[in-house]
Design an enzyme around this catalytic site. Sequence first.
Site, mmCIF file in Angstrom:
data_model
loop_
_atom_site.group_PDB
_atom_site.id
_atom_site.type_symbol
_atom_site.label_atom_id
_atom_site.label_comp_id
_atom_site.label_asym_id
_atom_site.label_seq_id
_atom_site.Cartn_x
_atom_site.Cartn_y
_atom_site.Cartn_z
ATOM 1 N N GLU A 1 -4.018 87.801 38.803
ATOM 2 C CA GLU A 1 -5.020 87.660 40.036
ATOM 3 C C GLU A 1 -4.554 86.580 40.619
ATOM 4 O O GLU A 1 -4.388 85.531 39.970
ATOM 5 C CB GLU A 1 -6.341 87.761 39.589
ATOM 6 C CG GLU A 1 -7.315 87.781 40.943
ATOM 7 C CD GLU A 1 -8.849 87.383 40.452
ATOM 8 O OE1 GLU A 1 -9.704 88.169 41.154
ATOM 9 O OE2 GLU A 1 -8.897 87.077 39.244
ATOM 10 N N LYS B 1 -9.349 96.195 44.105
ATOM 11 C CA LYS B 1 -10.492 95.783 43.292
ATOM 12 C C LYS B 1 -11.926 96.365 43.775
ATOM 13 O O LYS B 1 -12.301 96.306 45.265
ATOM 14 C CB LYS B 1 -10.800 94.388 43.127
ATOM 15 C CG LYS B 1 -11.939 93.745 42.293
ATOM 16 C CD LYS B 1 -12.011 92.153 42.282
ATOM 17 C CE LYS B 1 -13.212 91.772 41.261
ATOM 18 N NZ LYS B 1 -13.250 90.494 41.311
ATOM 19 N N CYS C 1 -10.347 91.039 36.864
ATOM 20 C CA CYS C 1 -10.970 89.675 36.835
ATOM 21 C C CYS C 1 -12.311 90.565 36.172
ATOM 22 O O CYS C 1 -12.615 91.069 35.286
ATOM 23 C CB CYS C 1 -11.379 88.796 37.899
ATOM 24 S SG CYS C 1 -12.215 87.296 37.419
#
Length: 563
Positions: A306, A371, A426
Amino acid sequence: MRARRRKIGDVVTVQTLAPVDGGQAGPGGVAGGEAAGGRGPLRLPVALVVAVLGGVALLVAFPLYGLWWAAPVGVALLAVAVKGRRLRSGFGLGLVAGAVFFGPLLAWTNMHVGYTPWILLTLFQATYLGLLGLALAWVSTLAAKRPWVWPVGIALLWVAQEALRDRAPFGGFPWGRLAFSQADAPTLALAGYGGAPLVTFAVAAAGGLLAYAVGEMVVARAWARGAAATGGALAVMVVGLVLPGTTPAGPVVSVAVVQGNVPRLGLDFNAQRQAVLNNHVAATVALAERVRNGQAKQPDLVVWPENASDIDPLRNPSAAGAINTAAQAIGAPILVGAVLSGPGEGESRNAGIVWPTDLAPGAQPQQMYLKQHPVPFAEYLPLRPIVEPIAQAITNQAKLLRTDFVAGTAPGVLTLGPAKVGDVICFEVAYDDVVRDTVREGAQLLAVQTNNATFDESEAMQQMAMVRLRAVEHGRDSLMASTVGVSGFVTADGNVHDATGFNTDAVIVRDLRLGSGTTPATRLGAWPEYLLTAAALALLVAAGVARRRRTVPVEDTGQTATA
Protein backbone atom coordinates in the site's frame (compact mmCIF):
# COMPACT_ATOMS: atom_id res chain seq x y z
CA MET A 1 -29.10 -11.36 53.30
CA ARG A 2 -32.50 -10.35 54.64
CA ALA A 3 -36.09 -10.46 53.38
CA ARG A 4 -39.14 -8.26 53.59
CA ARG A 5 -42.60 -9.87 53.72
CA ARG A 6 -45.85 -8.10 53.10
CA LYS A 7 -49.32 -9.61 52.70
CA ILE A 8 -51.61 -8.54 49.88
CA GLY A 9 -54.93 -10.40 50.06
CA ASP A 10 -54.08 -14.07 50.01
CA VAL A 11 -50.61 -13.51 48.55
CA VAL A 12 -47.45 -12.98 50.56
CA THR A 13 -44.81 -10.98 48.70
CA VAL A 14 -41.21 -11.72 49.62
CA GLN A 15 -38.53 -9.33 48.38
CA THR A 16 -34.97 -10.53 48.72
CA LEU A 17 -32.28 -7.98 49.47
CA ALA A 18 -28.94 -9.60 48.64
CA PRO A 19 -25.52 -8.19 49.45
CA VAL A 20 -24.05 -6.44 46.44
CA ASP A 21 -21.02 -4.25 45.77
CA GLY A 22 -18.93 -5.03 48.77
CA GLY A 23 -21.68 -6.22 51.08
CA GLN A 24 -24.15 -3.38 50.75
CA ALA A 25 -27.74 -4.41 50.27
CA GLY A 26 -29.83 -3.27 47.36
CA PRO A 27 -33.24 -4.16 46.04
CA GLY A 28 -33.21 -6.75 43.34
CA GLY A 29 -29.49 -7.44 43.73
CA VAL A 30 -28.27 -10.99 43.45
CA ALA A 31 -25.03 -12.16 44.95
CA GLY A 32 -22.79 -14.07 42.62
CA GLY A 33 -22.91 -17.27 44.63
CA GLU A 34 -26.09 -16.83 46.64
CA ALA A 35 -27.48 -20.15 45.54
CA ALA A 36 -24.37 -22.02 46.54
CA GLY A 37 -23.72 -21.32 50.14
CA GLY A 38 -24.47 -17.59 50.29
CA ARG A 39 -21.28 -16.50 48.53
CA GLY A 40 -21.35 -12.85 47.48
CA PRO A 41 -19.32 -10.74 45.06
CA LEU A 42 -15.78 -9.63 45.74
CA ARG A 43 -15.32 -6.49 47.78
CA LEU A 44 -15.13 -3.56 45.40
CA PRO A 45 -11.43 -2.69 45.98
CA VAL A 46 -10.50 -6.33 45.39
CA ALA A 47 -12.71 -6.51 42.31
CA LEU A 48 -11.02 -3.39 40.93
CA VAL A 49 -7.57 -4.97 41.28
CA VAL A 50 -8.81 -8.17 39.65
CA ALA A 51 -10.27 -6.20 36.73
CA VAL A 52 -6.98 -4.38 36.21
CA LEU A 53 -5.11 -7.70 36.24
CA GLY A 54 -7.64 -8.98 33.69
CA GLY A 55 -6.82 -6.09 31.37
CA VAL A 56 -3.10 -6.76 31.75
CA ALA A 57 -3.55 -10.46 30.98
CA LEU A 58 -5.52 -9.63 27.83
CA LEU A 59 -2.82 -7.20 26.73
CA VAL A 60 0.13 -9.58 27.05
CA ALA A 61 -1.70 -12.20 24.98
CA PHE A 62 -1.17 -10.02 21.89
CA PRO A 63 2.01 -9.14 19.96
CA LEU A 64 4.61 -8.00 20.73
CA TYR A 65 4.24 -10.01 23.96
CA GLY A 66 2.58 -13.02 22.35
CA LEU A 67 1.63 -14.88 25.57
CA TRP A 68 -1.48 -16.38 23.94
CA TRP A 69 -2.34 -18.52 26.97
CA ALA A 70 -2.95 -15.32 28.98
CA ALA A 71 -6.10 -14.52 26.97
CA PRO A 72 -8.41 -16.98 28.79
CA VAL A 73 -6.85 -15.86 32.09
CA GLY A 74 -7.85 -12.27 31.28
CA VAL A 75 -11.38 -13.41 30.43
CA ALA A 76 -11.61 -15.29 33.72
CA LEU A 77 -10.34 -12.39 35.83
CA LEU A 78 -12.87 -9.96 34.37
CA ALA A 79 -15.69 -12.46 34.94
CA VAL A 80 -14.64 -13.03 38.57
CA ALA A 81 -14.47 -9.27 39.14
CA VAL A 82 -18.00 -8.53 37.90
CA LYS A 83 -19.92 -11.61 39.01
CA GLY A 84 -22.80 -10.78 41.30
CA ARG A 85 -22.38 -7.03 41.12
CA ARG A 86 -24.83 -4.27 40.37
CA LEU A 87 -25.02 -3.38 36.70
CA ARG A 88 -23.26 -0.03 37.08
CA SER A 89 -20.38 -1.69 38.93
CA GLY A 90 -20.13 -4.35 36.24
CA PHE A 91 -19.93 -1.64 33.60
CA GLY A 92 -17.31 0.31 35.54
CA LEU A 93 -15.08 -2.69 36.14
CA GLY A 94 -15.34 -3.71 32.49
CA LEU A 95 -14.44 -0.15 31.47
CA VAL A 96 -11.35 -0.23 33.69
CA ALA A 97 -10.22 -3.58 32.29
CA GLY A 98 -10.83 -2.28 28.76
CA ALA A 99 -8.78 0.87 29.33
CA VAL A 100 -5.87 -1.14 30.74
CA PHE A 101 -6.09 -3.47 27.73
CA PHE A 102 -6.75 -1.13 24.82
CA GLY A 103 -4.53 1.75 25.95
CA PRO A 104 -1.16 0.01 25.47
CA LEU A 105 -2.49 -2.22 22.66
CA LEU A 106 -3.38 0.84 20.56
CA ALA A 107 -0.47 3.04 21.67
CA TRP A 108 0.83 3.04 18.08
CA THR A 109 -2.07 5.33 17.15
CA ASN A 110 -0.56 8.25 19.10
CA MET A 111 2.84 8.25 17.43
CA HIS A 112 2.20 11.11 15.01
CA VAL A 113 -1.23 12.60 15.74
CA GLY A 114 -0.92 13.37 19.45
CA TYR A 115 -2.38 11.80 22.55
CA THR A 116 -5.98 12.99 22.33
CA PRO A 117 -7.14 10.71 19.47
CA TRP A 118 -5.43 7.74 21.13
CA ILE A 119 -7.12 8.43 24.47
CA LEU A 120 -10.52 8.87 22.83
CA LEU A 121 -10.14 5.65 20.83
CA THR A 122 -9.00 3.77 23.93
CA LEU A 123 -11.96 4.94 26.00
CA PHE A 124 -14.41 4.25 23.19
CA GLN A 125 -13.13 0.71 22.73
CA ALA A 126 -13.06 0.19 26.50
CA THR A 127 -16.77 1.07 26.56
CA TYR A 128 -17.51 -2.22 24.80
CA LEU A 129 -15.81 -4.14 27.62
CA GLY A 130 -17.84 -1.99 29.97
CA LEU A 131 -21.00 -3.23 28.27
CA LEU A 132 -19.63 -6.77 28.50
CA GLY A 133 -19.08 -6.32 32.24
CA LEU A 134 -22.63 -5.05 32.61
CA ALA A 135 -23.98 -8.05 30.67
CA LEU A 136 -21.98 -10.48 32.79
CA ALA A 137 -23.31 -8.89 35.95
CA TRP A 138 -26.84 -9.21 34.54
CA VAL A 139 -26.36 -12.91 33.80
CA SER A 140 -25.06 -13.54 37.34
CA THR A 141 -28.66 -13.93 38.49
CA LEU A 142 -29.20 -16.91 36.25
CA ALA A 143 -25.74 -18.33 36.91
CA ALA A 144 -26.36 -18.28 40.66
CA LYS A 145 -29.12 -20.87 40.23
CA ARG A 146 -27.69 -22.71 37.23
CA PRO A 147 -23.87 -22.75 37.54
CA TRP A 148 -23.35 -24.30 34.12
CA VAL A 149 -24.69 -21.07 32.60
CA TRP A 150 -21.65 -19.12 33.77
CA PRO A 151 -18.86 -20.47 31.49
CA VAL A 152 -21.23 -20.78 28.52
CA GLY A 153 -22.61 -17.30 29.09
CA ILE A 154 -19.16 -15.75 29.33
CA ALA A 155 -18.19 -17.25 25.96
CA LEU A 156 -21.42 -16.21 24.24
CA LEU A 157 -21.28 -12.66 25.57
CA TRP A 158 -17.66 -12.20 24.43
CA VAL A 159 -18.65 -13.17 20.89
CA ALA A 160 -21.65 -10.83 20.97
CA GLN A 161 -19.51 -7.96 22.29
CA GLU A 162 -17.00 -8.44 19.48
CA ALA A 163 -19.77 -8.73 16.88
CA LEU A 164 -21.07 -5.32 17.97
CA ARG A 165 -17.63 -3.73 18.20
CA ASP A 166 -16.67 -5.03 14.76
CA ARG A 167 -19.61 -3.23 13.16
CA ALA A 168 -20.55 -0.10 15.09
CA PRO A 169 -20.17 2.74 14.64
CA PHE A 170 -19.04 3.56 11.08
CA GLY A 171 -18.19 -0.05 10.26
CA GLY A 172 -16.54 -0.82 13.59
CA PHE A 173 -12.95 -1.37 14.69
CA PRO A 174 -12.13 -5.07 15.26
CA TRP A 175 -8.64 -4.59 16.70
CA GLY A 176 -8.07 -6.60 19.86
CA ARG A 177 -10.44 -9.51 19.15
CA LEU A 178 -9.54 -12.52 21.27
CA ALA A 179 -9.04 -14.56 18.09
CA PHE A 180 -6.21 -12.28 16.96
CA SER A 181 -4.17 -13.21 20.04
CA GLN A 182 -4.06 -16.88 19.08
CA ALA A 183 -1.69 -16.94 16.07
CA ASP A 184 0.76 -19.23 17.92
CA ALA A 185 -1.88 -21.23 19.82
CA PRO A 186 -3.53 -24.58 19.07
CA THR A 187 -6.85 -22.74 19.00
CA LEU A 188 -5.81 -21.14 15.70
CA ALA A 189 -6.90 -24.36 13.96
CA LEU A 190 -10.51 -23.58 14.92
CA ALA A 191 -10.43 -20.65 12.49
CA GLY A 192 -10.79 -23.10 9.62
CA TYR A 193 -14.08 -24.36 11.06
CA GLY A 194 -15.82 -21.20 12.23
CA GLY A 195 -13.56 -18.25 11.58
CA ALA A 196 -12.50 -15.68 14.15
CA PRO A 197 -15.83 -15.87 16.08
CA LEU A 198 -15.31 -19.57 16.82
CA VAL A 199 -11.75 -18.94 18.01
CA THR A 200 -12.99 -16.15 20.28
CA PHE A 201 -15.75 -18.42 21.59
CA ALA A 202 -13.23 -21.16 22.45
CA VAL A 203 -10.83 -18.79 24.23
CA ALA A 204 -13.67 -17.15 26.16
CA ALA A 205 -15.16 -20.56 27.02
CA ALA A 206 -11.81 -21.62 28.46
CA GLY A 207 -11.77 -18.39 30.46
CA GLY A 208 -15.32 -19.06 31.62
CA LEU A 209 -14.36 -22.51 32.84
CA LEU A 210 -11.42 -21.01 34.73
CA ALA A 211 -13.75 -18.46 36.34
CA TYR A 212 -16.10 -21.26 37.37
CA ALA A 213 -13.13 -23.23 38.74
CA VAL A 214 -12.06 -20.28 40.87
CA GLY A 215 -15.50 -20.09 42.45
CA GLU A 216 -15.62 -23.81 43.12
CA MET A 217 -12.12 -24.24 44.54
CA VAL A 218 -11.48 -20.93 46.30
CA VAL A 219 -14.95 -20.17 47.62
CA ALA A 220 -16.90 -23.44 47.80
CA ARG A 221 -13.88 -25.69 48.40
CA ALA A 222 -15.36 -28.05 45.81
CA TRP A 223 -12.00 -29.24 44.60
CA ALA A 224 -13.25 -31.99 42.29
CA ARG A 225 -15.57 -29.71 40.34
CA GLY A 226 -12.94 -27.02 40.20
CA ALA A 227 -10.32 -29.43 38.90
CA ALA A 228 -12.74 -30.76 36.29
CA ALA A 229 -13.48 -27.23 35.08
CA THR A 230 -9.76 -26.43 34.87
CA GLY A 231 -9.20 -29.61 32.88
CA GLY A 232 -12.03 -28.59 30.59
CA ALA A 233 -10.40 -25.21 29.99
CA LEU A 234 -7.12 -26.88 29.06
CA ALA A 235 -8.93 -29.28 26.73
CA VAL A 236 -10.65 -26.40 24.92
CA MET A 237 -7.33 -24.63 24.40
CA VAL A 238 -5.59 -27.67 22.89
CA VAL A 239 -8.44 -29.23 20.91
CA GLY A 240 -7.01 -27.66 17.76
CA LEU A 241 -4.07 -30.04 17.92
CA VAL A 242 -6.27 -32.90 16.71
CA LEU A 243 -8.17 -30.99 14.03
CA PRO A 244 -7.05 -31.46 10.43
CA GLY A 245 -6.22 -28.33 8.48
CA THR A 246 -6.66 -27.46 4.82
CA THR A 247 -3.61 -27.67 2.55
CA PRO A 248 -3.77 -25.95 -0.84
CA ALA A 249 -3.54 -28.51 -3.62
CA GLY A 250 -3.07 -26.26 -6.65
CA PRO A 251 0.06 -25.47 -8.66
CA VAL A 252 3.07 -23.68 -7.21
CA VAL A 253 3.77 -20.05 -8.10
CA SER A 254 6.79 -17.95 -7.27
CA VAL A 255 5.89 -14.67 -5.56
CA ALA A 256 8.14 -11.69 -4.83
CA VAL A 257 7.33 -9.08 -2.18
CA VAL A 258 9.11 -5.72 -2.45
CA GLN A 259 9.51 -3.68 0.74
CA GLY A 260 11.03 -0.47 -0.57
CA ASN A 261 11.04 1.45 2.76
CA VAL A 262 10.60 5.22 3.18
CA PRO A 263 13.18 7.95 3.82
CA ARG A 264 11.70 8.58 7.26
CA LEU A 265 8.76 7.30 9.29
CA GLY A 266 5.77 9.47 10.09
CA LEU A 267 2.65 10.98 8.60
CA ASP A 268 4.72 13.00 6.15
CA PHE A 269 5.84 9.83 4.37
CA ASN A 270 3.60 10.92 1.49
CA ALA A 271 5.54 14.17 1.21
CA GLN A 272 8.34 11.85 0.13
CA ARG A 273 6.16 10.07 -2.37
CA GLN A 274 8.57 10.33 -5.29
CA ALA A 275 11.32 8.81 -3.16
CA VAL A 276 9.02 6.01 -1.98
CA LEU A 277 8.05 5.15 -5.57
CA ASN A 278 11.69 5.29 -6.65
CA ASN A 279 12.62 2.91 -3.81
CA HIS A 280 10.17 0.28 -5.02
CA VAL A 281 11.16 0.67 -8.65
CA ALA A 282 14.86 0.41 -7.79
CA ALA A 283 14.35 -2.65 -5.59
CA THR A 284 12.37 -4.40 -8.33
CA VAL A 285 14.97 -3.59 -10.98
CA ALA A 286 17.67 -4.88 -8.63
CA LEU A 287 15.71 -8.13 -8.20
CA ALA A 288 15.55 -8.45 -12.01
CA GLU A 289 19.32 -8.12 -12.15
CA ARG A 290 19.73 -10.86 -9.56
CA VAL A 291 17.39 -13.09 -11.57
CA ARG A 292 19.48 -12.54 -14.71
CA ASN A 293 22.62 -13.42 -12.75
CA GLY A 294 21.07 -16.62 -11.42
CA GLN A 295 21.06 -15.32 -7.84
CA ALA A 296 17.26 -15.30 -7.47
CA LYS A 297 14.33 -17.21 -8.90
CA GLN A 298 12.20 -15.60 -11.58
CA PRO A 299 8.92 -14.64 -9.90
CA ASP A 300 5.55 -15.25 -11.53
CA LEU A 301 4.16 -12.13 -9.87
CA VAL A 302 5.37 -9.25 -7.72
CA VAL A 303 3.54 -7.48 -4.89
CA TRP A 304 4.26 -3.91 -3.85
CA PRO A 305 2.71 -2.55 -0.62
CA GLU A 306 0.00 0.00 0.00
CA ASN A 307 1.17 3.55 -0.78
CA ALA A 308 4.05 2.34 -2.94
CA SER A 309 2.95 5.04 -5.39
CA ASP A 310 1.14 7.99 -3.86
CA ILE A 311 1.64 9.70 -7.20
CA ASP A 312 -1.41 8.70 -9.21
CA PRO A 313 0.08 6.58 -12.03
CA LEU A 314 -3.15 6.78 -14.01
CA ARG A 315 -2.76 10.56 -14.30
CA ASN A 316 0.99 11.07 -14.01
CA PRO A 317 2.98 9.81 -17.03
CA SER A 318 6.26 9.93 -15.14
CA ALA A 319 4.97 7.63 -12.38
CA ALA A 320 3.45 5.29 -14.97
CA GLY A 321 6.74 5.19 -16.84
CA ALA A 322 8.68 4.30 -13.71
CA ILE A 323 6.32 1.41 -12.89
CA ASN A 324 6.51 0.27 -16.53
CA THR A 325 10.27 0.16 -16.25
CA ALA A 326 10.06 -2.07 -13.18
CA ALA A 327 7.45 -4.43 -14.69
CA GLN A 328 9.38 -4.85 -17.92
CA ALA A 329 12.64 -5.40 -16.08
CA ILE A 330 11.28 -8.15 -13.84
CA GLY A 331 9.13 -9.70 -16.57
CA ALA A 332 6.16 -10.29 -14.25
CA PRO A 333 2.98 -8.40 -13.41
CA ILE A 334 3.17 -6.15 -10.35
CA LEU A 335 0.36 -5.53 -7.87
CA VAL A 336 0.95 -1.85 -7.15
CA GLY A 337 -0.47 -0.13 -4.08
CA ALA A 338 -1.41 3.37 -5.23
CA VAL A 339 -3.44 6.40 -4.23
CA LEU A 340 -5.67 7.61 -7.06
CA SER A 341 -7.16 11.07 -7.38
CA GLY A 342 -10.93 11.51 -7.63
CA PRO A 343 -13.47 10.61 -8.71
CA GLY A 344 -14.77 13.89 -7.25
CA GLU A 345 -13.12 16.99 -5.90
CA GLY A 346 -11.62 16.39 -2.47
CA GLU A 347 -11.82 12.62 -2.96
CA SER A 348 -9.23 9.87 -3.38
CA ARG A 349 -9.16 6.11 -3.72
CA ASN A 350 -6.86 3.55 -2.12
CA ALA A 351 -6.15 1.04 -4.87
CA GLY A 352 -4.31 -2.12 -5.77
CA ILE A 353 -3.50 -1.98 -9.50
CA VAL A 354 -2.34 -4.89 -11.65
CA TRP A 355 0.49 -3.51 -13.78
CA PRO A 356 1.23 -5.83 -16.72
CA THR A 357 4.60 -6.22 -18.42
CA ASP A 358 3.29 -5.35 -21.88
CA LEU A 359 1.38 -2.13 -21.21
CA ALA A 360 1.44 -0.01 -24.35
CA PRO A 361 2.57 3.63 -24.13
CA GLY A 362 -0.36 5.80 -23.07
CA ALA A 363 -2.51 2.79 -22.17
CA GLN A 364 -3.85 2.19 -18.67
CA PRO A 365 -4.05 -1.01 -16.61
CA GLN A 366 -7.36 -2.84 -16.82
CA GLN A 367 -7.53 -4.45 -13.37
CA MET A 368 -7.68 -2.74 -10.02
CA TYR A 369 -9.16 -3.17 -6.58
CA LEU A 370 -10.50 -0.21 -4.61
CA LYS A 371 -10.39 -0.49 -0.84
CA GLN A 372 -13.90 -1.23 0.40
CA HIS A 373 -13.46 -0.31 4.04
CA PRO A 374 -11.67 3.04 4.44
CA VAL A 375 -10.80 3.79 8.04
CA PRO A 376 -13.05 6.43 9.63
CA PHE A 377 -11.21 9.46 11.04
CA ALA A 378 -8.05 8.36 9.22
CA GLU A 379 -9.04 7.96 5.57
CA TYR A 380 -12.31 9.86 5.73
CA LEU A 381 -14.35 11.91 8.18
CA PRO A 382 -17.86 10.66 8.92
CA LEU A 383 -20.41 13.44 9.38
CA ARG A 384 -17.76 15.88 8.14
CA PRO A 385 -19.59 19.18 8.89
CA ILE A 386 -19.87 18.18 12.55
CA VAL A 387 -16.69 16.18 13.01
CA GLU A 388 -14.17 18.30 11.07
CA PRO A 389 -13.95 21.23 13.53
CA ILE A 390 -13.52 18.78 16.40
CA ALA A 391 -10.88 16.78 14.53
CA GLN A 392 -8.94 19.92 13.70
CA ALA A 393 -8.97 20.88 17.35
CA ILE A 394 -7.63 17.58 18.68
CA THR A 395 -5.05 16.58 16.04
CA ASN A 396 -1.88 18.28 14.88
CA GLN A 397 -2.38 16.90 11.37
CA ALA A 398 -5.63 18.63 10.40
CA LYS A 399 -4.41 19.28 6.87
CA LEU A 400 -4.44 15.52 6.23
CA LEU A 401 -8.19 15.41 6.88
CA ARG A 402 -9.18 17.46 3.85
CA THR A 403 -9.52 14.50 1.47
CA ASP A 404 -11.97 11.65 1.87
CA PHE A 405 -11.16 8.21 0.51
CA VAL A 406 -14.05 6.77 -1.46
CA ALA A 407 -14.94 3.14 -0.80
CA GLY A 408 -14.89 0.49 -3.49
CA THR A 409 -17.81 -1.87 -3.95
CA ALA A 410 -16.35 -5.13 -5.29
CA PRO A 411 -14.13 -7.84 -3.76
CA GLY A 412 -10.46 -7.63 -4.69
CA VAL A 413 -10.00 -10.67 -6.95
CA LEU A 414 -7.25 -9.89 -9.46
CA THR A 415 -5.44 -12.05 -12.00
CA LEU A 416 -1.65 -11.78 -11.87
CA GLY A 417 0.05 -14.18 -14.22
CA PRO A 418 -1.03 -17.72 -13.31
CA ALA A 419 -2.73 -16.75 -10.04
CA LYS A 420 -6.00 -15.23 -8.90
CA VAL A 421 -5.03 -13.06 -5.97
CA GLY A 422 -7.37 -11.90 -3.22
CA ASP A 423 -6.24 -8.34 -2.54
CA VAL A 424 -6.92 -6.91 0.93
CA ILE A 425 -5.64 -3.46 1.85
CA CYS A 426 -4.27 -2.72 5.33
CA PHE A 427 -6.87 -2.74 8.14
CA GLU A 428 -9.32 -4.65 5.94
CA VAL A 429 -7.61 -7.86 7.07
CA ALA A 430 -9.40 -7.40 10.42
CA TYR A 431 -12.87 -7.60 8.82
CA ASP A 432 -14.22 -11.10 8.26
CA ASP A 433 -16.43 -10.36 5.28
CA VAL A 434 -13.84 -8.44 3.24
CA VAL A 435 -11.38 -11.35 3.26
CA ARG A 436 -14.03 -14.06 2.94
CA ASP A 437 -15.58 -12.44 -0.14
CA THR A 438 -12.31 -12.62 -2.08
CA VAL A 439 -12.05 -16.38 -1.47
CA ARG A 440 -15.68 -16.96 -2.38
CA GLU A 441 -15.07 -15.05 -5.61
CA GLY A 442 -12.21 -17.35 -6.56
CA ALA A 443 -9.03 -16.02 -4.92
CA GLN A 444 -6.31 -18.71 -4.87
CA LEU A 445 -3.97 -16.86 -2.52
CA LEU A 446 -4.32 -13.81 -0.28
CA ALA A 447 -2.23 -10.64 -0.47
CA VAL A 448 -2.43 -7.99 2.25
CA GLN A 449 -0.99 -4.67 1.10
CA THR A 450 -0.23 -2.38 3.99
CA ASN A 451 1.71 0.72 4.98
CA ASN A 452 3.10 0.76 8.51
CA ALA A 453 5.20 3.90 8.07
CA THR A 454 2.85 5.84 10.33
CA PHE A 455 2.91 3.23 13.12
CA ASP A 456 5.46 0.94 14.75
CA GLU A 457 6.53 -2.68 14.85
CA SER A 458 3.90 -3.74 17.38
CA GLU A 459 1.12 -2.65 15.02
CA ALA A 460 2.79 -4.52 12.16
CA MET A 461 3.06 -7.69 14.23
CA GLN A 462 -0.57 -7.43 15.35
CA GLN A 463 -1.53 -7.16 11.69
CA MET A 464 0.62 -10.16 10.77
CA ALA A 465 -1.22 -12.19 13.41
CA MET A 466 -4.46 -11.38 11.58
CA VAL A 467 -2.97 -12.55 8.28
CA ARG A 468 -2.04 -15.83 9.96
CA LEU A 469 -5.60 -16.37 11.15
CA ARG A 470 -7.00 -15.59 7.68
CA ALA A 471 -4.62 -18.09 6.04
CA VAL A 472 -5.91 -20.86 8.30
CA GLU A 473 -9.52 -19.69 8.12
CA HIS A 474 -9.66 -20.00 4.34
CA GLY A 475 -6.94 -22.57 3.65
CA ARG A 476 -4.94 -20.14 1.51
CA ASP A 477 -1.25 -19.36 1.35
CA SER A 478 -0.95 -15.65 2.05
CA LEU A 479 1.46 -12.76 2.26
CA MET A 480 1.77 -9.30 3.78
CA ALA A 481 3.60 -6.60 1.84
CA SER A 482 4.50 -3.50 3.84
CA THR A 483 6.34 -0.32 2.86
CA VAL A 484 8.58 -0.52 5.94
CA GLY A 485 7.86 -3.96 7.43
CA VAL A 486 6.94 -6.36 8.67
CA SER A 487 6.48 -8.20 5.35
CA GLY A 488 6.40 -11.95 5.01
CA PHE A 489 4.75 -15.08 3.65
CA VAL A 490 2.20 -17.14 5.58
CA THR A 491 1.38 -20.69 4.57
CA ALA A 492 -2.10 -22.13 5.03
CA ASP A 493 -1.09 -23.71 8.35
CA GLY A 494 -0.52 -20.23 9.82
CA ASN A 495 3.28 -20.36 9.88
CA VAL A 496 5.28 -17.25 8.88
CA HIS A 497 8.20 -17.50 6.46
CA ASP A 498 10.91 -15.03 5.40
CA ALA A 499 9.65 -12.22 7.63
CA THR A 500 11.49 -8.95 7.11
CA GLY A 501 12.75 -6.50 9.68
CA PHE A 502 11.01 -3.24 10.51
CA ASN A 503 12.06 0.06 8.89
CA THR A 504 14.35 -1.65 6.38
CA ASP A 505 14.36 -2.24 2.64
CA ALA A 506 14.02 -5.86 1.57
CA VAL A 507 12.93 -8.12 -1.26
CA ILE A 508 11.73 -11.66 -0.52
CA VAL A 509 10.82 -14.42 -2.96
CA ARG A 510 9.05 -17.66 -2.13
CA ASP A 511 7.04 -20.41 -3.77
CA LEU A 512 3.42 -20.52 -2.69
CA ARG A 513 0.77 -23.06 -3.57
CA LEU A 514 -2.53 -21.96 -5.04
CA GLY A 515 -5.71 -23.08 -3.31
CA SER A 516 -9.04 -23.95 -4.85
CA GLY A 517 -11.10 -25.72 -2.18
CA THR A 518 -13.06 -24.10 0.63
CA THR A 519 -12.87 -24.62 4.36
CA PRO A 520 -15.94 -25.06 6.58
CA ALA A 521 -15.37 -21.49 7.77
CA THR A 522 -15.50 -20.15 4.21
CA ARG A 523 -18.68 -22.08 3.47
CA LEU A 524 -20.42 -21.15 6.73
CA GLY A 525 -19.54 -17.49 6.42
CA ALA A 526 -21.00 -15.33 9.17
CA TRP A 527 -23.46 -17.97 10.43
CA PRO A 528 -21.36 -19.09 13.43
CA GLU A 529 -21.22 -15.49 14.65
CA TYR A 530 -24.92 -14.94 13.99
CA LEU A 531 -25.93 -18.08 15.90
CA LEU A 532 -23.61 -17.43 18.85
CA THR A 533 -24.79 -13.83 19.10
CA ALA A 534 -28.43 -14.92 18.95
CA ALA A 535 -27.74 -17.38 21.77
CA ALA A 536 -26.17 -14.55 23.79
CA LEU A 537 -29.27 -12.40 23.32
CA ALA A 538 -31.48 -15.31 24.38
CA LEU A 539 -29.33 -15.72 27.48
CA LEU A 540 -29.78 -12.06 28.39
CA VAL A 541 -33.54 -12.45 28.06
CA ALA A 542 -33.48 -15.59 30.22
CA ALA A 543 -31.45 -13.74 32.85
CA GLY A 544 -34.06 -10.97 32.81
CA VAL A 545 -36.81 -13.50 33.43
CA ALA A 546 -34.79 -14.98 36.31
CA ARG A 547 -34.60 -11.55 37.91
CA ARG A 548 -38.37 -11.23 38.06
CA ARG A 549 -40.34 -12.39 41.04
CA ARG A 550 -41.21 -16.03 40.90
CA THR A 551 -43.99 -17.98 42.64
CA VAL A 552 -43.04 -20.30 45.55
CA PRO A 553 -45.17 -22.12 48.19
CA VAL A 554 -45.42 -20.83 51.78
CA GLU A 555 -45.44 -23.92 54.02
CA ASP A 556 -46.94 -22.46 57.18
CA THR A 557 -50.11 -21.14 55.50
CA GLY A 558 -50.40 -23.14 52.32
CA GLN A 559 -50.77 -19.82 50.53
CA THR A 560 -48.65 -18.57 47.63
CA ALA A 561 -45.67 -16.23 47.92
CA THR A 562 -43.95 -14.40 45.10
CA ALA A 563 -40.25 -13.80 45.47
